[in-house]
Design an enzyme around this catalytic site. Structure first.
Site, short mmCIF file in Angstrom:
data_model
loop_
_atom_site.label_atom_id
_atom_site.label_comp_id
_atom_site.label_asym_id
_atom_site.label_seq_id
_atom_site.Cartn_x
_atom_site.Cartn_y
_atom_site.Cartn_z
N HIS A 269 37.55 42.14 55.56
CA HIS A 269 36.33 42.46 54.83
C HIS A 269 36.58 42.69 53.34
O HIS A 269 35.82 42.24 52.49
CB HIS A 269 35.68 43.69 55.46
CG HIS A 269 34.35 44.05 54.88
ND1 HIS A 269 33.30 43.18 54.81
CD2 HIS A 269 33.89 45.22 54.33
CE1 HIS A 269 32.25 43.76 54.25
NE2 HIS A 269 32.59 45.00 53.94
N LYS A 270 37.62 43.42 53.02
CA LYS A 270 37.95 43.70 51.62
C LYS A 270 38.99 42.70 51.12
O LYS A 270 40.11 43.04 50.73
CB LYS A 270 38.46 45.14 51.46
CG LYS A 270 37.49 46.21 51.96
CD LYS A 270 36.19 46.23 51.19
CE LYS A 270 35.28 47.37 51.65
NZ LYS A 270 33.95 47.32 51.04
#
Length: 292
Positions: A269-270
């Site tokens: 996600h990051k």
């Protein structure tokens, strides 16, 4: 190589102090970077000087209740996405930004896209990184949240589980990430996020914002209509291991804007933390071709 100076400033805005990071020549093409949950503009600490070095003017604000911006009490501020989008709209007006590209991540996507609908004439390009503008992004991981939004009982709230805590912050970075990539993530990120979140009464404010997320779903058709009607230059970057917004959303943008450029990375996600060089290269190439 000369590294551009990054400046750290605060703008007074209707009783709020909005902290922002800024670099580059204000006469250059403008890029506004909008962070997600539970981040702040610290997420863009590496990207800002790289973009500024290529002659872009870069601005990255902290949302109210995040980072170094004001974190007002619930009695003084509505923790809703509508209100957040109004604040960011007022921020770009105060900064006198006439035209700009927008980088949208996570919560920053739905906040930023609402702002885009208020200022369509200002938008030069859109960059989506693991964000949300389609139902396809709200995969099975959101089933418990959807049940709670539809029927906010104590039992349904319990089924969501605890996420507004230190481990929840850490999971935003590491959930789903292949084991050989974990060492790429500095613990400074989630430690800083949790430090900002864990302020008196603020967890309740952030849960109120989460509860309000359901109202963003009604905006998805409006976002998509904007893509179809305006067809701005669009770049989509996604981590295929994203544990929060399903990778199934990545190609949806081409449905409404066929010229959208889509890149799926071997990331979570990051992705900006683990695949910075790859993402920065994609962004600079895109901006050179589409904004210059």
């Amino acid at each position: 190589m000369q590294v551009p100076q990054v400046n750290y400033k605060t703008a007074a805005l209707n009783g709020l102090d909005i902290f922002y990071r800024e670099a580059g020549d204000p006469s250059a093409p403008v890029i506004v970077l909008l962070h997600g949950y539970p981040n702040s503009s610290f997420l863009f600490r590496n990207l800002i000087p790289v973009l500024a070095a290529e002659n872009y003017y870069v601005i990255a604000p902290d949302f109210p209740g995040f980072g170094y911006s004001s974190y007002p009490a619930a009695a003084e501020f509505q923790y809703t996405f509508e209100n957040y989008s109004k604040v960011i709209s007022e921020f770009v007006e105060k900064m006198q930004l006439k035209k700009f590209a927008v980088y949208l991540h996570d919560y920053g996507s739905v906040i930023g896209m609402r702002m885009v609908l208020m200022h369509p004439e200002k938008i030069t390009a859109l960059i989506f990184q693991d964000s949300n503008a389609y139902e396809e992004g709200l995969g099975k991981e959101w089933d418990a949240s959807k049940a709670y939004w539809d029927n906010p009982t104590a039992d349904n709230k319990k089924r969501i589980g605890e996420f507004l805590n230190f481990e929840g912050c850490r999971a935003q970075y590491l959930a789903g990430v292949p084991g050989d990539q974990v060492s790429r993530f500095t613990p400074d990120t989630w430690t800083l996020d949790w430090t900002f979140m864990n302020r008196p009464g603020h967890i309740d404010n952030l849960f109120s914002l989460f509860e309000d997320y359901k109202h963003n779903r009604a905006y998805f058709p409006r976002f998509q209509e904007f893509f179809r009607r305006v067809r701005p230059p669009m770049l989509v970057i996604w981590g295929k291991h994203d544990a929060y917004y399903s990778v199934a959303e990545a190609t949806c943008y081409k449905r409404d804007n066929p010229d959208t450029e889509v890149h799926v990375l071997d990331a979570g996600h990051k992705a900006l933390e683990s695949h910075f060089t790859e993402i920065a290269t994609l962004i600079l190439d895109f901006l050179t071709r589409k904004v210059r």
